[in-house]
Design a protein around this motif. Structure first.
Motif, mmCIF file in Angstrom:
data_model
loop_
_atom_site.group_PDB
_atom_site.id
_atom_site.type_symbol
_atom_site.label_atom_id
_atom_site.label_comp_id
_atom_site.label_asym_id
_atom_site.label_seq_id
_atom_site.Cartn_x
_atom_site.Cartn_y
_atom_site.Cartn_z
ATOM 1 N N LYS A 197 0.835 -1.215 0.000
ATOM 2 C CA LYS A 197 0.000 0.000 0.000
ATOM 3 C C LYS A 197 0.860 1.250 0.000
ATOM 4 O O LYS A 197 0.456 2.295 -0.483
ATOM 5 C CB LYS A 197 -0.895 0.029 1.236
ATOM 6 C CG LYS A 197 -2.031 -0.963 1.233
ATOM 7 C CD LYS A 197 -2.917 -0.715 2.450
ATOM 8 C CE LYS A 197 -3.505 -2.002 2.956
ATOM 9 N NZ LYS A 197 -4.135 -1.854 4.278
ATOM 10 N N ASP B 285 -0.242 6.892 1.593
ATOM 11 C CA ASP B 285 -1.315 6.396 2.456
ATOM 12 C C ASP B 285 -0.834 6.493 3.905
ATOM 13 O O ASP B 285 -0.103 5.627 4.398
ATOM 14 C CB ASP B 285 -1.620 4.942 2.068
ATOM 15 C CG ASP B 285 -2.808 4.352 2.816
ATOM 16 O OD1 ASP B 285 -3.117 4.850 3.927
ATOM 17 O OD2 ASP B 285 -3.403 3.391 2.318
ATOM 18 N N HIS B 286 -1.249 7.550 4.604
ATOM 19 C CA HIS B 286 -0.755 7.777 5.961
ATOM 20 C C HIS B 286 -1.239 6.699 6.924
ATOM 21 O O HIS B 286 -0.534 6.323 7.850
ATOM 22 C CB HIS B 286 -1.170 9.169 6.454
ATOM 23 C CG HIS B 286 -0.341 10.266 5.855
ATOM 24 N ND1 HIS B 286 0.756 10.800 6.496
ATOM 25 C CD2 HIS B 286 -0.425 10.907 4.672
ATOM 26 C CE1 HIS B 286 1.310 11.733 5.727
ATOM 27 N NE2 HIS B 286 0.620 11.820 4.621
ATOM 28 N N GLY B 287 -2.448 6.181 6.678
ATOM 29 C CA GLY B 287 -2.948 5.101 7.531
ATOM 30 C C GLY B 287 -2.066 3.868 7.403
ATOM 31 O O GLY B 287 -1.712 3.219 8.392
ATOM 32 N N ALA B 288 -1.687 3.546 6.179
ATOM 33 C CA ALA B 288 -0.814 2.386 5.951
ATOM 34 C C ALA B 288 0.557 2.623 6.566
ATOM 35 O O ALA B 288 1.180 1.697 7.095
ATOM 36 C CB ALA B 288 -0.681 2.127 4.450
ATOM 37 N N LEU C 158 1.279 4.453 9.253
ATOM 38 C CA LEU C 158 1.177 4.273 10.701
ATOM 39 C C LEU C 158 1.054 2.793 11.062
ATOM 40 O O LEU C 158 1.641 2.329 12.039
ATOM 41 C CB LEU C 158 -0.028 5.043 11.243
ATOM 42 C CG LEU C 158 0.029 6.565 11.058
ATOM 43 C CD1 LEU C 158 -1.237 7.225 11.550
ATOM 44 C CD2 LEU C 158 1.230 7.157 11.761
ATOM 45 N N GLU C 159 0.310 2.052 10.248
ATOM 46 C CA GLU C 159 0.147 0.610 10.492
ATOM 47 C C GLU C 159 1.493 -0.110 10.333
ATOM 48 O O GLU C 159 1.858 -0.975 11.132
ATOM 49 C CB GLU C 159 -0.877 0.043 9.510
ATOM 50 C CG GLU C 159 -1.261 -1.406 9.797
ATOM 51 C CD GLU C 159 -2.203 -1.988 8.739
ATOM 52 O OE1 GLU C 159 -2.567 -1.261 7.785
ATOM 53 O OE2 GLU C 159 -2.549 -3.163 8.866
ATOM 54 N N SER D 162 3.686 0.712 13.299
ATOM 55 C CA SER D 162 3.120 0.088 14.498
ATOM 56 C C SER D 162 3.444 -1.404 14.534
ATOM 57 O O SER D 162 3.882 -1.943 15.557
ATOM 58 C CB SER D 162 1.616 0.310 14.472
ATOM 59 O OG SER D 162 1.073 0.232 15.735
ATOM 60 N N LYS E 240 0.031 9.499 16.969
ATOM 61 C CA LYS E 240 -1.027 8.656 16.435
ATOM 62 C C LYS E 240 -0.693 7.179 16.484
ATOM 63 O O LYS E 240 -1.477 6.351 16.082
ATOM 64 C CB LYS E 240 -1.286 9.045 14.976
ATOM 65 C CG LYS E 240 -1.781 10.457 14.838
ATOM 66 C CD LYS E 240 -1.996 10.810 13.380
ATOM 67 C CE LYS E 240 -2.344 12.276 13.236
ATOM 68 N NZ LYS E 240 -2.397 12.700 11.863
#
Lengths: 262, 323
Positions: free
Chosen positions: A3, A230-233, A235-236, A239, A258
C-alpha cells in the motif's frame, strides 16, 4: 508495504544458517501465496555457500529472487582482510557469474563504497556488470557520508554504468551514524539513483539504516513519490514493526501521537 | 586515516572553507529549572547558551530601535511561507537597524539542504548590498529528519552560528541536535581532538530533561557501536589482531567510538559467526575450543535476538563446559 508503494524487500541472508533459510523461505512463500507485487531479494556474501541457499529458495518457491551479493571494497577493508584489488575482482567474477548461472538476478553491492577508491569501484562494478549483474548498489555501510559526498559518488558511478553500455540500475543504501541518512538519500535521488533503501524506524546495524518513513514523507512532500502517500498504511507499518521488533517509536517521531509504542 | 580511506566527502582533502562554527544551545528554554546546571555542563564542551532574542515583526523592530546596543540583539525571522522579496526586505531592514545577528529559522522543518543553500545564498546577496557587519544565525525544526543536515549546509553557505537543542530538545518542532552537530563538526575537522566529555553531557541531559534515549540514537545511544553481525565482527576482530585500535574503530563505524568515550562492542546473536563467539570467549578468559564455540553459536542461531552475557554463561554451564 504494498500500500505504501515500497517496491522490494531484502527478506534475509539465508547463508546465516538453517533458521535463516526457513524464515526467508516462509516470507517468499507468503509473497507468492498472497500474489504481492513486492519483489523479494536476499543478501549474501560473494561466496558459493551464500549464493546456493538463495537459489535453493528460488527453486523451492518458484519465485525469481534477486541476490544482493556484497563485498568490502574500501582500502580499510582490504587492509583488514588482506585483500588486493585483483583478489576482489576474482571473487566478484566467480560469485556474480555463478549466481547468474543459477538463475538469480544479481545486485552487486560494494560495502563501504563511500570510502572506496574510484578506480577500484570502476573495475569492480564493470566486472560485475560484464558477468551479468543488472543492478549495482552504492553503500554508506558505516554512516560516513555527507550529501555532497553522495552526490559525487553517484554521478561518478553513473558514468561507469554508461560506459558499460548495459542497462543497469543503481541503488543507494545508507546508515544513520552521523544523523545524515535521510539527507544523504535525498542527495542520491537528486543525483539520479534508481532505487533507495530504508527500514521501518531506521532499525538496522548499529544506529540503523535510513528510516523508511522519513523517506516516504520527504518524497511525498517533494512530489517525488509518484502516488499519494497512504498515511494510515504508514502508521500501520510502523506500528506492526514496533510491536514485532519490540522497538519503541521515539517520543519526538512526527507520527508518534497517532501510533502506540511497543 | 587518509591512507586507509578514500573520502568521497572530500576527495582532495581540502581544509574546511568555513570556520568559526558556533553553536548556541537553547535546550534549557523549555526546562528553566535546570538552566544553571545545564549551562555548567555545556561549558565543559565549549557550547554556550543564553541570548537576547527578538522577533522580526513590527513590535520587534520598534524594540530594537529603542535599544542602546542593538548589536547585542539577535532578531528572529520565521522562514515558513516567507517570499524571497519579503526575505530580502527584512534582511536589509535588520541590517539598517544595527542588529548584530539575524536568525533565519525554518521552525517548520520544511526546507531541504538544497533549499537551505539557495536561501542562504540569496539572503547573503541581500546582506552584501547593505555593507553591514550583521551575521546570520540558523535554526530549524526536525519534522523531516533534516535539521542537522540543513544546519551544516547553512554553516557552509554563510551562517556563522546555529541554534541547537541537545538531542533536538527545547521546543515542540525540535532543533538541530547539539550533540549531532558537535559530532559532525568534529568529523568535518571544524573541531579538534577526542571528545569524551560528550558522553557525560549526554547522561546529564537525560537526567535533567527526563529524556529516555533510544538505543539507536546516533553516537550516544546504547546500540551506536554494537554489532552482532558475523561479517562486521570478523572485520573488527581482524583489525584488532593487527594491534591497531583506530583501524578497528573505523572499519565498521563512520564515527570512531574512541573519539567520544566509547568502544566497539561485539555481540552474539542469530547473525553471528564464529568470530563473534571467539571474541566473547577471549574477553571472558574462556577456552576457544570447538565445543565451546559450537555450543554458543548453535544457541545464537536459534535465538531471535542478541544473547546477554549471563545467558551465554548459562549455555556453557548447561553444556557442562563451564562451572
Amino acid at each position: 508495504m504494498e500500500k505504501l508503494g515500497i517496491h522490494g524487500a531484502d527478506v534475509g541472508l539465508p547463508g546465516a544458517g538453517p533458521r535463516a533459510v526457513a524464515d526467508v523461505t516462509a516470507i517468499v512463500q507468503e509473497i507468492v501465496t498472497q500474489g504481492l507485487k513486492i519483489k523479494p531479494s536476499c543478501a549474501g556474501r560473494t561466496l558459493a555457500v551464500d549464493i546456493e541457499p538463495i537459489a535453493d529458495i528460488a527453486q523451492a518457491t518458484g519465485k525469481v529472487l534477486e541476490a544482493d551479493l556484497f563485498i568490502g571494497s574500501s582500502p580499510i577493508r582490504q587492509l583488514a582482510e588482506g585483500w588486493d584489488v585483483d583478489k576482489l575482482l576474482s571473487i566478484t567474477d566467480k560469485a556474480v557469474s555463478y549466481a547468474v548461472e543459477l538463475g538469480l538476478e544479481v545486485m552487486y553491492v560494494t560495502e563501504d563504497t563511500i570510502r572506496s577508491h574510484p578506480d577500484t569501484l570502476r573495475r569492480l562494478y564493470t566486472t560485475a556488470i560484464e558477468c551479468g549483474a543488472k543492478r549495482i548498489c552504492l553503500c554508506d555501510t558505516v554512516g560516513h557520508a555527507t550529501p555532497m559526498g553522495v552526490s559525487r559518488l553517484v554521478k561518478s558511478m553513473k558514468e561507469v554504468v554508461v560506459a558499460s553500455g548495459e542497462e543497469v540500475a543503481i541503488d543507494w543504501h545508507g546508515h544513520r551514524d552521523r544523523g545524515l541518512s535521510v539527507a544523504n538519500t535525498l542527495a542520491a535521488v537528486e543525483a539520479g539513483v534508481d532505487r533507495i533503501h530504508g527500514t521501518a524506524l531506521g532499525i538496522g546495524e548499529r544506529v540503523g539504516n535510513t528510516p523508511m518513513e522519513f523517506l516516504l514523507l520527504n518524497l511525498s512532500r517533494l512530489g517525488a513519490l509518484g502516488h499519494p502517500l497512504d498515511h494510515g498504511a504508514l502508521l500501520e507499518y510502523l506500528s506492526k514493526v514496533s510491536q514485532a521488533c519490540k522497538v519503541s517509536i521515539p517520543s519526538q517521531w512526527p507520527l508518534q501521537p497517532k501510533v502506540g509504542a511497543a | 586515516m587518509s591512507d586507509w580511506i578514500y573520502d568521497w566527502n572530500n576527495p582532495e582533502a581540502r581544509p574546511l572553507e568555513w570556520s568559526g562554527a558556533d553553536l548556541l544551545d537553547r535546550t534549557a528554554e523549555a526546562y528553566p529549572e535546570a538552566a544553571v546546571e545545564w549551562r555548567e555542563s555545556l561549558a565543559g564542551i565549549g557550547v554556550r547558551c543564553g541570548l537576547i532574542l527578538v522577533e522580526a515583526n513590527e513590535a520587534g523592530f520598534s524594540k530594537v530601535q529603542q535599544l542602546a546596543e542593538p548589536g547585542e540583539v539577535t532578531l528572529r525571522l520565521a522562514l515558513d511561507g516567507l517570499e524571497p522579496e519579503a526575505l530580502a526586505r527584512l534582511v536589509c531592514r535588520a541590517a539598517r537597524a544595527g542588529v548584530g545577528r539575524l536568525l533565519l529559522d525554518d521552525e517548520g522543518g520544511h526546507l531541504t539542504p538544497s533549499g537551505v543553500e539557495r536561501l542562504l545564498r540569496f539572503a547573503g546577496e541581500a546582506l552584501r548590498l547593505t555593507r553591514s557587519s550583521m551575521q546570520f544565525d540558523w535554526s530549524g525544526g526536525n519534522r523531516h529528519d533534516l535539521a542537522v543536515a540543513n544546519a551544516l549546509t547553512a554553516l557552509r553557505c554563510g551562517a556563522s552560528r546555529v541554534h541547537t537543542g541537545f538531542f533536538g530538545l527545547g521546543r515542540a518542532a525540535g532543533f538541530p541536535a547539539t550533540d549531532q552537530m558537535l559530532v559532525n563538526l568534529r568529523l568535518l575537522g571544524a573541531l579538534s581532538g577526542p571528545f569524551p566529555e560528550l558522553r557525560n553531557v549526554g547522561e546529564t541531559a537525560c537526567r535533567l530533561f527526563d529524556h529516555v534515549l533510544t538505543p539507536n540514537y546516533p553516537v550516544l545511544g546504547a546500540d551506536a557501536f554494537r554489532t552482532g553481525t558475523g561479517v562486521h565482527a570478523a572485520a573488527i576482530i581482524k583489525a584488532e589482531k593487527r594491534g591497531d585500535t583506530l583501524l578497528a574503530d573505523q572499519i565498521y563505524s563512520g564515527v570512531p567510538a574512541g573519539w567520544f568515550g566509547f568502544h566497539q562492542q561485539i555481540e552474539i546473536g542469530p547473525m553471528a559467526g564464529a568470530s563473534n563467539v571467539i571474541f566473547w570467549l577471549n574477553r571472558k578468559g574462556l577456552p576457544t575450543d570447538p565445543e565451546y564455540v559450537d555450543a554458543l553459536l548453535q544457541a545464537a542461531k536459534t535465538s531471535d535476538r542478541v544473547l546477554e552475557d549471563k545467558e551465554l554463561c548459562d549455555i556453557l554451564s548447561i553444556s557442562g563446559l563451564k562451572n
